[in-house]
Design an enzyme around this catalytic site. Structure first.
Site, PDB file in Angstrom:
ATOM      1  N   PHE A  34      -1.885   0.166   1.746  1.00 11.53           N
ATOM      2  CA  PHE A  34      -2.706   1.189   2.407  1.00 11.53           C
ATOM      3  C   PHE A  34      -3.776   0.553   3.316  1.00 11.53           C
ATOM      4  N   ASP A  87       5.491 -13.490  -2.362  1.00 17.76           N
ATOM      5  CA  ASP A  87       4.613 -13.175  -3.484  1.00 17.76           C
ATOM      6  C   ASP A  87       3.455 -14.178  -3.497  1.00 17.76           C
ATOM      7  N   GLU A 118      -2.656  -5.782  -7.235  1.00 16.94           N
ATOM      8  CA  GLU A 118      -2.380  -4.583  -8.018  1.00 16.94           C
ATOM      9  C   GLU A 118      -3.682  -3.808  -7.958  1.00 16.94           C
ATOM     10  N   THR A 169     -13.973  -5.253  -4.481  1.00 15.53           N
ATOM     11  CA  THR A 169     -14.249  -3.830  -4.729  1.00 15.53           C
ATOM     12  C   THR A 169     -15.600  -3.637  -5.412  1.00 15.53           C
ATOM     13  N   ASP A 170     -16.193  -2.471  -5.212  1.00 15.67           N
ATOM     14  CA  ASP A 170     -17.458  -2.174  -5.910  1.00 15.67           C
ATOM     15  C   ASP A 170     -17.259  -2.104  -7.423  1.00 15.67           C
ATOM     16  N   GLU A 171     -16.017  -1.887  -7.867  1.00 18.35           N
ATOM     17  CA  GLU A 171     -15.769  -1.727  -9.309  1.00 18.35           C
ATOM     18  C   GLU A 171     -16.112  -2.983 -10.108  1.00 18.35           C
ATOM     19  N   TYR A 173      -8.349  -3.743 -14.254  1.00 19.80           N
ATOM     20  CA  TYR A 173      -8.272  -3.958 -12.801  1.00 19.80           C
ATOM     21  C   TYR A 173      -9.563  -4.600 -12.293  1.00 19.80           C
ATOM     22  N   LYS A 184     -10.357  -8.334 -10.550  1.00 22.16           N
ATOM     23  CA  LYS A 184     -10.965  -8.514  -9.219  1.00 22.16           C
ATOM     24  C   LYS A 184     -12.260  -9.329  -9.338  1.00 22.16           C
ATOM     25  N   ASN A 208     -14.524   3.600  -2.595  1.00 28.16           N
ATOM     26  CA  ASN A 208     -13.224   4.288  -2.540  1.00 28.16           C
ATOM     27  C   ASN A 208     -12.819   4.628  -1.117  1.00 28.16           C
ATOM     28  N   ASN A 209     -11.672   4.101  -0.713  1.00 25.54           N
ATOM     29  CA  ASN A 209     -11.133   4.380   0.621  1.00 25.54           C
ATOM     30  C   ASN A 209     -10.267   5.628   0.601  1.00 25.54           C
ATOM     31  N   ASN A 254     -15.901  14.243  -8.126  1.00 29.46           N
ATOM     32  CA  ASN A 254     -14.456  14.485  -7.989  1.00 29.46           C
ATOM     33  C   ASN A 254     -14.108  15.968  -7.845  1.00 29.46           C
ATOM     34  N   GLY A 298     -12.404   4.366 -20.643  1.00 28.34           N
ATOM     35  CA  GLY A 298     -13.413   3.493 -20.010  1.00 28.34           C
ATOM     36  C   GLY A 298     -13.823   3.945 -18.622  1.00 28.34           C
ATOM     37  N   TYR A 336       0.673  11.480 -17.065  1.00 28.66           N
ATOM     38  CA  TYR A 336       0.070  12.821 -17.167  1.00 28.66           C
ATOM     39  C   TYR A 336       0.818  13.756 -18.115  1.00 28.66           C
TER      40      TYR A 336
HETATM   41  P1  NAD Z   1      -2.271  -1.006  -2.242  1.00 30.45           P
HETATM   42  O1  NAD Z   1      -1.884  -0.936  -3.671  1.00 30.45           O
HETATM   43  O2  NAD Z   1      -2.037   0.177  -1.372  1.00 30.45           O
HETATM   44  O3  NAD Z   1      -1.522  -2.230  -1.538  1.00 30.45           O
HETATM   45  C1  NAD Z   1      -1.401  -3.476  -2.144  1.00 30.45           C
HETATM   46  C2  NAD Z   1      -0.419  -4.290  -1.317  1.00 30.45           C
HETATM   47  O4  NAD Z   1      -0.331  -5.599  -1.905  1.00 30.45           O
HETATM   48  C3  NAD Z   1       1.002  -3.711  -1.294  1.00 30.45           C
HETATM   49  O5  NAD Z   1       1.520  -3.758   0.016  1.00 30.45           O
HETATM   50  C4  NAD Z   1       1.776  -4.628  -2.220  1.00 30.45           C
HETATM   51  O6  NAD Z   1       3.159  -4.731  -1.892  1.00 30.45           O
HETATM   52  C5  NAD Z   1       1.059  -5.951  -2.022  1.00 30.45           C
HETATM   53  N1  NAD Z   1       1.179  -6.847  -3.180  1.00 30.45           N
HETATM   54  C6  NAD Z   1       1.001  -6.542  -4.486  1.00 30.45           C
HETATM   55  N2  NAD Z   1       1.247  -7.629  -5.258  1.00 30.45           N
HETATM   56  C7  NAD Z   1       1.561  -8.638  -4.395  1.00 30.45           C
HETATM   57  C8  NAD Z   1       1.896 -10.006  -4.582  1.00 30.45           C
HETATM   58  N3  NAD Z   1       1.953 -10.552  -5.807  1.00 30.45           N
HETATM   59  N4  NAD Z   1       2.151 -10.757  -3.498  1.00 30.45           N
HETATM   60  C9  NAD Z   1       2.107 -10.212  -2.250  1.00 30.45           C
HETATM   61  N5  NAD Z   1       1.818  -8.931  -2.026  1.00 30.45           N
HETATM   62  C10 NAD Z   1       1.543  -8.149  -3.090  1.00 30.45           C
HETATM   63  O7  NAD Z   1      -3.794  -1.439  -2.240  1.00 30.45           O
HETATM   64  P2  NAD Z   1      -4.985  -0.981  -1.281  1.00 30.45           P
HETATM   65  O8  NAD Z   1      -5.565   0.267  -1.803  1.00 30.45           O
HETATM   66  O9  NAD Z   1      -4.526  -1.057   0.116  1.00 30.45           O
HETATM   67  O10 NAD Z   1      -6.032  -2.149  -1.572  1.00 30.45           O
HETATM   68  C11 NAD Z   1      -5.990  -3.350  -0.841  1.00 30.45           C
HETATM   69  C12 NAD Z   1      -7.074  -4.277  -1.349  1.00 30.45           C
HETATM   70  O11 NAD Z   1      -8.351  -3.661  -1.210  1.00 30.45           O
HETATM   71  C13 NAD Z   1      -6.947  -4.645  -2.831  1.00 30.45           C
HETATM   72  O12 NAD Z   1      -7.289  -5.977  -2.989  1.00 30.45           O
HETATM   73  C14 NAD Z   1      -7.954  -3.739  -3.514  1.00 30.45           C
HETATM   74  O13 NAD Z   1      -8.432  -4.333  -4.692  1.00 30.45           O
HETATM   75  C15 NAD Z   1      -9.028  -3.646  -2.456  1.00 30.45           C
HETATM   76  N6  NAD Z   1      -9.831  -2.422  -2.463  1.00 30.45           N
HETATM   77  C16 NAD Z   1      -9.213  -1.187  -2.475  1.00 30.45           C
HETATM   78  C17 NAD Z   1      -9.987  -0.042  -2.400  1.00 30.45           C
HETATM   79  C18 NAD Z   1      -9.371   1.337  -2.387  1.00 30.45           C
HETATM   80  O14 NAD Z   1     -10.098   2.336  -2.404  1.00 30.45           O
HETATM   81  N7  NAD Z   1      -8.054   1.475  -2.321  1.00 30.45           N
HETATM   82  C19 NAD Z   1     -11.385  -0.152  -2.334  1.00 30.45           C
HETATM   83  C20 NAD Z   1     -11.974  -1.420  -2.331  1.00 30.45           C
HETATM   84  C21 NAD Z   1     -11.176  -2.544  -2.381  1.00 30.45           C
HETATM   85  O1  DAU Z   2     -14.139   1.926  -5.865  1.00 34.60           O
HETATM   86  C1  DAU Z   2     -13.105   1.200  -5.271  1.00 34.60           C
HETATM   87  C2  DAU Z   2     -11.828   1.411  -6.038  1.00 34.60           C
HETATM   88  O2  DAU Z   2     -11.434   2.749  -5.786  1.00 34.60           O
HETATM   89  C3  DAU Z   2     -10.724   0.444  -5.653  1.00 34.60           C
HETATM   90  O3  DAU Z   2     -11.101  -0.856  -5.999  1.00 34.60           O
HETATM   91  C4  DAU Z   2      -9.424   0.802  -6.361  1.00 34.60           C
HETATM   92  O4  DAU Z   2      -8.376  -0.032  -5.891  1.00 34.60           O
HETATM   93  C5  DAU Z   2      -9.089   2.240  -6.060  1.00 34.60           C
HETATM   94  O5  DAU Z   2      -7.953   2.606  -6.816  1.00 34.60           O
HETATM   95  C6  DAU Z   2     -10.250   3.148  -6.409  1.00 34.60           C
HETATM   96  O6  DAU Z   2     -10.456   3.223  -7.844  1.00 34.60           O
HETATM   97  P1  DAU Z   2     -10.772   4.620  -8.591  1.00 34.60           P
HETATM   98  O7  DAU Z   2     -10.341   4.496  -9.979  1.00 34.60           O
HETATM   99  O8  DAU Z   2     -12.155   5.066  -8.313  1.00 34.60           O
HETATM  100  O9  DAU Z   2      -9.778   5.567  -7.715  1.00 34.60           O
HETATM  101  P2  DAU Z   2      -8.787   6.744  -8.159  1.00 34.60           P
HETATM  102  O10 DAU Z   2      -8.302   7.367  -6.886  1.00 34.60           O
HETATM  103  O11 DAU Z   2      -7.799   6.319  -9.147  1.00 34.60           O
HETATM  104  O12 DAU Z   2      -9.774   7.779  -8.865  1.00 34.60           O
HETATM  105  C7  DAU Z   2     -10.889   8.337  -8.185  1.00 34.60           C
HETATM  106  C8  DAU Z   2     -11.620   9.238  -9.180  1.00 34.60           C
HETATM  107  O13 DAU Z   2     -10.788  10.370  -9.465  1.00 34.60           O
HETATM  108  C9  DAU Z   2     -11.899   8.573 -10.510  1.00 34.60           C
HETATM  109  O14 DAU Z   2     -13.134   9.060 -11.024  1.00 34.60           O
HETATM  110  C10 DAU Z   2     -10.759   9.052 -11.397  1.00 34.60           C
HETATM  111  C11 DAU Z   2     -10.481  10.439 -10.864  1.00 34.60           C
HETATM  112  N1  DAU Z   2      -9.077  10.901 -10.994  1.00 34.60           N
HETATM  113  C12 DAU Z   2      -8.099  10.100 -10.487  1.00 34.60           C
HETATM  114  C13 DAU Z   2      -6.766  10.458 -10.569  1.00 34.60           C
HETATM  115  C14 DAU Z   2      -5.669   9.576 -10.054  1.00 34.60           C
HETATM  116  C15 DAU Z   2      -8.781  12.119 -11.576  1.00 34.60           C
HETATM  117  O15 DAU Z   2      -9.689  12.863 -12.017  1.00 34.60           O
HETATM  118  N2  DAU Z   2      -7.460  12.486 -11.660  1.00 34.60           N
HETATM  119  C16 DAU Z   2      -6.447  11.703 -11.200  1.00 34.60           C
HETATM  120  O16 DAU Z   2      -5.269  12.115 -11.348  1.00 34.60           O
END
Ligand code: NAD
Ligand code: DAU
Length: 352
Positions: A23, A70, A94, A135-137, A162, A166, A191-192, A261, A287, A345
Protein backbone atom coordinates in the site's frame (compact mmCIF):
# COMPACT_ATOMS: atom_id res chain seq x y z
CA UNK A 1 21.84 -2.01 -23.97
CA UNK A 2 19.90 0.51 -26.08
CA UNK A 3 21.20 4.09 -26.37
CA UNK A 4 18.13 5.29 -24.49
CA UNK A 5 18.76 2.87 -21.64
CA UNK A 6 22.48 3.80 -21.56
CA UNK A 7 21.58 7.48 -21.29
CA UNK A 8 19.14 6.74 -18.49
CA UNK A 9 21.57 4.69 -16.43
CA UNK A 10 24.30 7.34 -16.83
CA UNK A 11 22.25 10.19 -15.37
CA UNK A 12 19.88 8.38 -13.07
CA UNK A 13 20.17 7.97 -9.33
CA UNK A 14 19.14 4.49 -8.25
CA UNK A 15 17.00 3.91 -5.19
CA UNK A 16 16.14 0.50 -3.79
CA UNK A 17 12.59 0.32 -2.45
CA UNK A 18 11.53 -2.77 -0.52
CA UNK A 19 7.83 -3.57 -0.17
CA UNK A 20 7.07 -1.32 -3.13
CA UNK A 21 4.11 -3.45 -4.22
CA UNK A 22 2.29 -2.86 -0.93
CA UNK A 23 0.00 0.00 0.00
CA UNK A 24 2.43 2.73 1.13
CA UNK A 25 5.45 1.41 -0.81
CA UNK A 26 3.54 1.58 -4.10
CA UNK A 27 2.34 5.12 -3.31
CA UNK A 28 5.97 6.07 -2.68
CA UNK A 29 7.13 4.47 -5.93
CA UNK A 30 4.35 6.31 -7.77
CA UNK A 31 5.39 9.63 -6.19
CA UNK A 32 9.02 9.20 -7.25
CA UNK A 33 8.13 8.07 -10.77
CA UNK A 34 5.78 11.02 -11.22
CA UNK A 35 7.85 13.75 -9.56
CA UNK A 36 11.54 12.71 -9.52
CA UNK A 37 12.53 12.21 -13.14
CA UNK A 38 16.21 11.67 -12.18
CA UNK A 39 15.42 8.58 -10.08
CA UNK A 40 15.24 5.01 -11.23
CA UNK A 41 13.73 2.52 -8.84
CA UNK A 42 14.47 -1.07 -8.03
CA UNK A 43 11.32 -2.34 -6.38
CA UNK A 44 12.16 -5.43 -4.34
CA UNK A 45 9.11 -7.21 -2.98
CA UNK A 46 8.24 -10.80 -2.02
CA UNK A 47 4.61 -10.34 -3.16
CA UNK A 48 3.05 -11.74 -0.01
CA UNK A 49 -0.75 -11.59 0.34
CA UNK A 50 -0.34 -7.81 0.81
CA UNK A 51 1.82 -7.19 -2.27
CA UNK A 52 0.07 -6.50 -5.54
CA UNK A 53 1.73 -5.46 -8.79
CA UNK A 54 -1.64 -4.22 -10.02
CA UNK A 55 -0.91 -1.25 -7.75
CA UNK A 56 1.70 -0.05 -10.27
CA UNK A 57 0.25 -1.34 -13.53
CA UNK A 58 0.31 2.07 -15.24
CA UNK A 59 4.15 2.22 -15.21
CA UNK A 60 6.43 0.51 -17.72
CA UNK A 61 9.95 -0.66 -16.95
CA UNK A 62 11.76 2.48 -18.11
CA UNK A 63 12.52 3.73 -14.61
CA UNK A 64 10.89 1.01 -12.54
CA UNK A 65 12.48 -2.40 -12.32
CA UNK A 66 10.56 -4.95 -10.28
CA UNK A 67 12.48 -7.79 -8.58
CA UNK A 68 10.58 -10.49 -6.75
CA UNK A 69 12.60 -11.28 -3.64
CA UNK A 70 12.54 -11.72 0.10
CA UNK A 71 14.40 -9.31 2.39
CA UNK A 72 15.25 -12.17 4.74
CA UNK A 73 17.17 -13.88 1.93
CA UNK A 74 20.73 -12.45 1.86
CA UNK A 75 21.54 -13.85 -1.54
CA UNK A 76 18.46 -12.39 -3.18
CA UNK A 77 19.05 -9.01 -1.55
CA UNK A 78 22.78 -8.85 -2.37
CA UNK A 79 22.15 -9.92 -5.96
CA UNK A 80 19.48 -7.29 -6.51
CA UNK A 81 21.17 -4.33 -4.79
CA UNK A 82 23.65 -2.50 -7.04
CA UNK A 83 26.75 -0.77 -5.67
CA UNK A 84 26.50 2.86 -4.66
CA UNK A 85 22.71 3.27 -4.55
CA UNK A 86 21.35 6.61 -3.36
CA UNK A 87 19.12 4.98 -0.78
CA UNK A 88 17.33 1.96 0.54
CA UNK A 89 13.75 2.72 1.57
CA UNK A 90 12.61 -0.19 3.70
CA UNK A 91 8.82 -0.46 3.50
CA UNK A 92 8.75 -4.28 3.39
CA UNK A 93 7.05 -5.66 6.46
CA UNK A 94 4.35 -7.79 7.90
CA UNK A 95 2.12 -4.86 8.77
CA UNK A 96 -1.13 -6.01 10.35
CA UNK A 97 -1.53 -6.07 14.15
CA UNK A 98 -4.29 -8.71 14.21
CA UNK A 99 -2.15 -11.15 12.21
CA UNK A 100 0.75 -10.60 14.63
CA UNK A 101 -1.50 -11.51 17.55
CA UNK A 102 -2.42 -14.73 15.76
CA UNK A 103 1.20 -15.62 14.89
CA UNK A 104 4.28 -13.47 15.58
CA UNK A 105 7.09 -15.48 13.96
CA UNK A 106 6.66 -14.06 10.44
CA UNK A 107 6.86 -10.59 11.98
CA UNK A 108 10.17 -11.34 13.69
CA UNK A 109 11.57 -12.80 10.49
CA UNK A 110 10.60 -10.10 8.02
CA UNK A 111 10.54 -7.03 10.23
CA UNK A 112 13.64 -7.75 12.33
CA UNK A 113 15.88 -10.18 10.44
CA UNK A 114 14.90 -8.67 7.09
CA UNK A 115 15.88 -5.18 8.27
CA UNK A 116 19.26 -6.46 9.49
CA UNK A 117 19.93 -8.18 6.16
CA UNK A 118 19.23 -4.87 4.41
CA UNK A 119 21.52 -2.99 6.81
CA UNK A 120 24.32 -5.49 6.09
CA UNK A 121 23.73 -5.06 2.38
CA UNK A 122 23.71 -1.26 2.72
CA UNK A 123 27.17 -1.37 4.31
CA UNK A 124 28.59 -3.89 1.87
CA UNK A 125 27.28 -2.02 -1.18
CA UNK A 126 28.01 1.55 -0.04
CA UNK A 127 24.42 2.72 -0.03
CA UNK A 128 24.37 6.46 0.67
CA UNK A 129 21.38 6.55 3.05
CA UNK A 130 19.20 3.93 4.74
CA UNK A 131 15.58 4.98 5.38
CA UNK A 132 13.62 2.79 7.76
CA UNK A 133 9.85 3.20 7.54
CA UNK A 134 8.64 2.72 11.09
CA UNK A 135 5.45 3.41 12.96
CA UNK A 136 4.06 5.38 15.90
CA UNK A 137 2.99 2.04 17.42
CA UNK A 138 6.56 1.49 18.66
CA UNK A 139 5.79 4.13 21.31
CA UNK A 140 2.84 2.20 22.73
CA UNK A 141 -0.42 3.82 23.75
CA UNK A 142 -1.39 7.28 25.05
CA UNK A 143 -4.04 8.01 27.69
CA UNK A 144 -7.30 9.11 26.05
CA UNK A 145 -8.13 11.89 28.49
CA UNK A 146 -4.84 13.80 28.39
CA UNK A 147 -3.39 16.26 25.96
CA UNK A 148 -0.24 14.16 25.44
CA UNK A 149 1.49 13.31 22.16
CA UNK A 150 4.24 11.06 20.85
CA UNK A 151 7.46 12.98 20.26
CA UNK A 152 10.80 11.71 18.96
CA UNK A 153 11.93 11.52 22.61
CA UNK A 154 9.04 9.28 23.71
CA UNK A 155 10.30 5.92 25.01
CA UNK A 156 9.73 2.82 22.89
CA UNK A 157 6.99 0.80 24.63
CA UNK A 158 5.50 -1.50 22.00
CA UNK A 159 2.41 -3.46 23.02
CA UNK A 160 1.61 -5.78 20.10
CA UNK A 161 3.96 -8.34 18.52
CA UNK A 162 3.86 -6.22 15.33
CA UNK A 163 4.90 -3.09 17.23
CA UNK A 164 7.58 -5.05 19.11
CA UNK A 165 9.08 -6.26 15.83
CA UNK A 166 9.11 -2.71 14.39
CA UNK A 167 10.68 -1.34 17.60
CA UNK A 168 13.30 -4.07 17.44
CA UNK A 169 14.06 -3.17 13.83
CA UNK A 170 14.56 0.44 14.90
CA UNK A 171 17.15 -0.67 17.45
CA UNK A 172 19.10 -2.51 14.75
CA UNK A 173 18.98 0.57 12.53
CA UNK A 174 20.28 2.69 15.39
CA UNK A 175 23.00 0.12 16.13
CA UNK A 176 24.16 0.17 12.50
CA UNK A 177 24.46 3.95 12.70
CA UNK A 178 26.26 4.03 16.04
CA UNK A 179 28.54 1.04 15.43
CA UNK A 180 29.34 1.25 11.75
CA UNK A 181 28.43 4.83 10.86
CA UNK A 182 25.68 3.81 8.43
CA UNK A 183 23.78 6.94 7.36
CA UNK A 184 20.27 6.23 8.65
CA UNK A 185 16.91 7.93 8.95
CA UNK A 186 13.90 6.50 10.79
CA UNK A 187 10.40 7.78 10.09
CA UNK A 188 7.48 6.95 12.38
CA UNK A 189 4.04 7.60 11.00
CA UNK A 190 0.49 7.12 12.25
CA UNK A 191 -2.40 5.40 10.48
CA UNK A 192 -2.35 5.82 6.71
CA UNK A 193 -5.39 5.72 4.46
CA UNK A 194 -5.91 6.00 0.71
CA UNK A 195 -6.59 3.83 -2.34
CA UNK A 196 -4.97 0.40 -2.75
CA UNK A 197 -4.86 -0.44 0.97
CA UNK A 198 -5.52 -4.11 1.68
CA UNK A 199 -8.99 -4.53 3.27
CA UNK A 200 -7.70 -6.07 6.48
CA UNK A 201 -7.10 -2.51 7.78
CA UNK A 202 -10.02 -0.53 9.23
CA UNK A 203 -10.83 2.02 6.50
CA UNK A 204 -10.70 -0.22 3.41
CA UNK A 205 -12.43 -3.01 5.32
CA UNK A 206 -15.30 -0.68 6.23
CA UNK A 207 -15.59 0.64 2.67
CA UNK A 208 -15.51 -2.84 1.11
CA UNK A 209 -18.01 -4.29 3.58
CA UNK A 210 -20.33 -1.31 3.35
CA UNK A 211 -20.30 -1.38 -0.48
CA UNK A 212 -21.45 -5.00 -0.18
CA UNK A 213 -23.97 -4.33 2.63
CA UNK A 214 -21.97 -6.55 4.99
CA UNK A 215 -21.64 -6.00 8.78
CA UNK A 216 -18.80 -3.72 9.95
CA UNK A 217 -16.89 -5.30 12.87
CA UNK A 218 -15.95 -2.63 15.42
CA UNK A 219 -13.70 -3.63 18.31
CA UNK A 220 -14.66 -2.95 21.94
CA UNK A 221 -16.51 0.31 22.57
CA UNK A 222 -15.35 1.82 19.26
CA UNK A 223 -13.78 4.77 21.09
CA UNK A 224 -10.17 3.91 20.28
CA UNK A 225 -8.36 6.85 18.70
CA UNK A 226 -6.01 6.88 15.74
CA UNK A 227 -4.15 9.77 14.09
CA UNK A 228 -5.00 9.47 10.38
CA UNK A 229 -2.87 10.68 7.46
CA UNK A 230 -3.44 10.50 3.72
CA UNK A 231 -0.85 8.14 2.23
CA UNK A 232 0.63 10.67 -0.24
CA UNK A 233 1.32 13.11 2.59
CA UNK A 234 3.21 10.38 4.41
CA UNK A 235 5.25 9.62 1.28
CA UNK A 236 6.16 13.29 0.77
CA UNK A 237 7.40 13.44 4.36
CA UNK A 238 9.56 10.33 3.82
CA UNK A 239 11.08 11.90 0.70
CA UNK A 240 11.87 15.09 2.63
CA UNK A 241 13.41 13.14 5.50
CA UNK A 242 15.62 11.35 2.96
CA UNK A 243 16.61 14.64 1.29
CA UNK A 244 17.02 16.88 4.33
CA UNK A 245 16.95 14.73 7.47
CA UNK A 246 19.87 14.51 9.85
CA UNK A 247 21.72 11.21 9.85
CA UNK A 248 20.87 9.01 12.82
CA UNK A 249 17.64 10.91 13.56
CA UNK A 250 14.04 9.78 13.87
CA UNK A 251 11.13 11.81 12.51
CA UNK A 252 7.54 11.46 13.68
CA UNK A 253 5.02 12.05 10.90
CA UNK A 254 1.40 12.93 11.57
CA UNK A 255 -1.31 15.20 10.21
CA UNK A 256 -2.76 16.25 13.59
CA UNK A 257 -5.93 14.36 12.75
CA UNK A 258 -7.09 12.31 15.73
CA UNK A 259 -10.40 10.47 15.25
CA UNK A 260 -12.29 7.86 17.21
CA UNK A 261 -12.97 4.66 15.26
CA UNK A 262 -16.74 4.95 15.66
CA UNK A 263 -16.68 8.43 14.10
CA UNK A 264 -14.49 7.21 11.22
CA UNK A 265 -16.88 4.36 10.49
CA UNK A 266 -19.96 6.58 10.67
CA UNK A 267 -18.37 9.10 8.27
CA UNK A 268 -17.74 6.33 5.74
CA UNK A 269 -21.25 4.91 6.04
CA UNK A 270 -22.74 8.40 5.63
CA UNK A 271 -20.59 9.08 2.56
CA UNK A 272 -21.75 5.81 1.01
CA UNK A 273 -25.39 6.36 2.02
CA UNK A 274 -25.40 3.19 4.13
CA UNK A 275 -27.17 2.74 7.50
CA UNK A 276 -25.29 2.86 10.83
CA UNK A 277 -27.08 -0.40 11.67
CA UNK A 278 -24.36 -2.17 9.65
CA UNK A 279 -22.01 -1.55 12.61
CA UNK A 280 -21.53 -4.67 14.71
CA UNK A 281 -19.61 -4.32 17.99
CA UNK A 282 -17.34 -7.35 18.34
CA UNK A 283 -14.89 -8.73 20.91
CA UNK A 284 -11.99 -6.37 21.43
CA UNK A 285 -8.51 -6.88 19.98
CA UNK A 286 -6.10 -8.25 22.62
CA UNK A 287 -3.76 -5.58 24.03
CA UNK A 288 -5.58 -2.92 21.98
CA UNK A 289 -3.74 0.44 22.15
CA UNK A 290 -6.24 3.11 23.24
CA UNK A 291 -4.88 6.21 21.54
CA UNK A 292 -2.15 7.32 19.14
CA UNK A 293 -1.40 11.03 18.58
CA UNK A 294 1.69 12.48 16.98
CA UNK A 295 3.49 15.71 17.65
CA UNK A 296 4.80 16.44 14.16
CA UNK A 297 6.73 19.54 15.27
CA UNK A 298 10.11 18.27 14.10
CA UNK A 299 9.12 17.39 10.52
CA UNK A 300 7.20 20.66 10.28
CA UNK A 301 9.99 22.89 11.64
CA UNK A 302 13.15 21.06 10.54
CA UNK A 303 12.00 19.68 7.19
CA UNK A 304 9.32 22.24 6.29
CA UNK A 305 6.71 19.51 5.78
CA UNK A 306 3.00 19.94 6.17
CA UNK A 307 0.13 17.76 4.98
CA UNK A 308 -1.57 18.83 1.75
CA UNK A 309 -4.71 16.71 1.96
CA UNK A 310 -7.44 17.36 4.55
CA UNK A 311 -9.27 14.48 6.21
CA UNK A 312 -12.50 15.32 4.35
CA UNK A 313 -10.78 15.44 0.95
CA UNK A 314 -8.65 12.37 1.64
CA UNK A 315 -11.58 10.27 2.78
CA UNK A 316 -13.65 11.32 -0.22
CA UNK A 317 -10.76 10.44 -2.60
CA UNK A 318 -10.28 7.09 -0.85
CA UNK A 319 -13.95 6.13 -1.05
CA UNK A 320 -14.00 7.18 -4.69
CA UNK A 321 -10.96 4.97 -5.43
CA UNK A 322 -12.66 1.89 -3.95
CA UNK A 323 -15.92 2.68 -5.75
CA UNK A 324 -14.07 2.91 -9.07
CA UNK A 325 -11.97 -0.19 -8.43
CA UNK A 326 -14.47 -2.78 -7.28
CA UNK A 327 -12.69 -5.42 -9.42
CA UNK A 328 -9.50 -4.82 -7.40
CA UNK A 329 -11.53 -5.23 -4.20
CA UNK A 330 -13.19 -8.43 -5.42
CA UNK A 331 -9.84 -9.90 -6.47
CA UNK A 332 -8.08 -9.22 -3.17
CA UNK A 333 -11.05 -10.48 -1.16
CA UNK A 334 -10.07 -13.90 -2.46
CA UNK A 335 -10.49 -17.34 -0.91
CA UNK A 336 -7.46 -16.79 1.35
CA UNK A 337 -8.91 -13.46 2.50
CA UNK A 338 -12.29 -15.03 3.21
CA UNK A 339 -10.58 -17.74 5.30
CA UNK A 340 -8.60 -15.10 7.20
CA UNK A 341 -11.77 -13.11 7.82
CA UNK A 342 -13.83 -16.04 9.04
CA UNK A 343 -11.03 -17.13 11.36
CA UNK A 344 -10.62 -13.62 12.87
CA UNK A 345 -14.22 -12.42 13.03
CA UNK A 346 -16.20 -15.65 12.95
CA UNK A 347 -18.23 -14.14 10.10
CA UNK A 348 -18.41 -14.71 6.35
CA UNK A 349 -17.46 -11.96 3.94
CA UNK A 350 -17.50 -11.67 0.16
CA UNK A 351 -19.97 -14.53 -0.30
CA UNK A 352 -22.61 -13.63 -2.87
P1 NAD B 1 1.53 -3.63 3.33
O1 NAD B 1 1.24 -4.81 4.18
O2 NAD B 1 0.45 -3.06 2.49
O3 NAD B 1 2.74 -3.97 2.33
C1 NAD B 1 3.87 -4.65 2.74
C2 NAD B 1 4.66 -5.02 1.49
O4 NAD B 1 5.87 -5.68 1.91
C3 NAD B 1 3.92 -5.98 0.56
O5 NAD B 1 4.07 -5.56 -0.78
C4 NAD B 1 4.62 -7.31 0.79
O6 NAD B 1 4.59 -8.17 -0.35
C5 NAD B 1 6.03 -6.87 1.12
N1 NAD B 1 6.76 -7.84 1.95
C6 NAD B 1 6.32 -8.47 3.06
N2 NAD B 1 7.26 -9.33 3.51
C7 NAD B 1 8.32 -9.20 2.67
C8 NAD B 1 9.61 -9.81 2.62
N3 NAD B 1 9.99 -10.71 3.54
N4 NAD B 1 10.45 -9.45 1.64
C9 NAD B 1 10.07 -8.54 0.70
N5 NAD B 1 8.88 -7.96 0.69
C10 NAD B 1 8.01 -8.28 1.67
O7 NAD B 1 2.14 -2.55 4.31
P2 NAD B 1 1.96 -0.96 4.33
O8 NAD B 1 0.73 -0.64 5.08
O9 NAD B 1 2.15 -0.45 2.97
O10 NAD B 1 3.19 -0.55 5.25
C11 NAD B 1 4.46 -0.33 4.68
C12 NAD B 1 5.44 0.01 5.78
O11 NAD B 1 5.01 1.18 6.48
C13 NAD B 1 5.61 -1.08 6.85
O12 NAD B 1 6.94 -1.15 7.21
C14 NAD B 1 4.75 -0.59 8.00
O13 NAD B 1 5.25 -1.07 9.22
C15 NAD B 1 4.92 0.91 7.87
N6 NAD B 1 3.81 1.72 8.37
C16 NAD B 1 2.52 1.46 7.96
C17 NAD B 1 1.49 2.29 8.38
C18 NAD B 1 0.06 2.07 7.95
O14 NAD B 1 -0.84 2.78 8.41
N7 NAD B 1 -0.22 1.13 7.05
C19 NAD B 1 1.78 3.37 9.22
C20 NAD B 1 3.10 3.60 9.62
C21 NAD B 1 4.10 2.77 9.17
O1 DAU C 1 -0.38 3.60 13.66
C1 DAU C 1 0.29 3.06 12.56
C2 DAU C 1 -0.17 1.65 12.32
O2 DAU C 1 -1.50 1.74 11.85
C3 DAU C 1 0.70 0.89 11.34
O3 DAU C 1 1.98 0.73 11.87
C4 DAU C 1 0.10 -0.48 11.04
O4 DAU C 1 0.86 -1.13 10.03
C5 DAU C 1 -1.32 -0.30 10.57
O5 DAU C 1 -1.91 -1.58 10.41
C6 DAU C 1 -2.11 0.52 11.56
O6 DAU C 1 -2.34 -0.22 12.80
P1 DAU C 1 -3.77 -0.21 13.55
O7 DAU C 1 -3.87 -1.43 14.34
O8 DAU C 1 -4.01 1.09 14.21
O9 DAU C 1 -4.72 -0.25 12.22
P2 DAU C 1 -6.05 -1.08 11.90
O10 DAU C 1 -6.56 -0.54 10.60
O11 DAU C 1 -5.87 -2.52 12.04
O12 DAU C 1 -7.04 -0.60 13.06
C7 DAU C 1 -7.37 0.77 13.24
C8 DAU C 1 -8.29 0.86 14.46
O13 DAU C 1 -9.54 0.24 14.12
C9 DAU C 1 -7.77 0.12 15.67
O14 DAU C 1 -8.16 0.82 16.85
C10 DAU C 1 -8.49 -1.22 15.61
C11 DAU C 1 -9.82 -0.86 15.00
N1 DAU C 1 -10.46 -1.93 14.19
C12 DAU C 1 -9.73 -2.49 13.19
C13 DAU C 1 -10.25 -3.49 12.39
C14 DAU C 1 -9.45 -4.15 11.31
C15 DAU C 1 -11.77 -2.31 14.43
O15 DAU C 1 -12.45 -1.77 15.33
N2 DAU C 1 -12.30 -3.30 13.64
C16 DAU C 1 -11.59 -3.91 12.65
O16 DAU C 1 -12.16 -4.83 12.00
Amino acid sequence: MTAHRLLLTTFMKTVFVTGGAGFIGSAFVRLLLEENSDFEIINFDALTYAGNLENLKEFDETRHKFVKGDITNREEVFNALPDGCEAIFNFAAESHVDRSINSASEFVLTNVLGTQVLLDAARAKNVRRFCQISTDEVMGSLPEDENTFFTEESPLKPNSPYAASKASAEHFVRAAHETFGVDTIITRCGNNYGGRQFPEKLIPLVIANAMNNEPIPLYGDGKYTRDWIFVEDHCRAIRLAFEKGKSGESYNIGARNERQNLDVVKSILDALGKPHSLIKFVTDRLGHDRRYAIDAGRVEMELGWKPRVSWEEGLQKTIQWYRENQDWVNRVRSGAYRDYYKNLYGMEVGVK
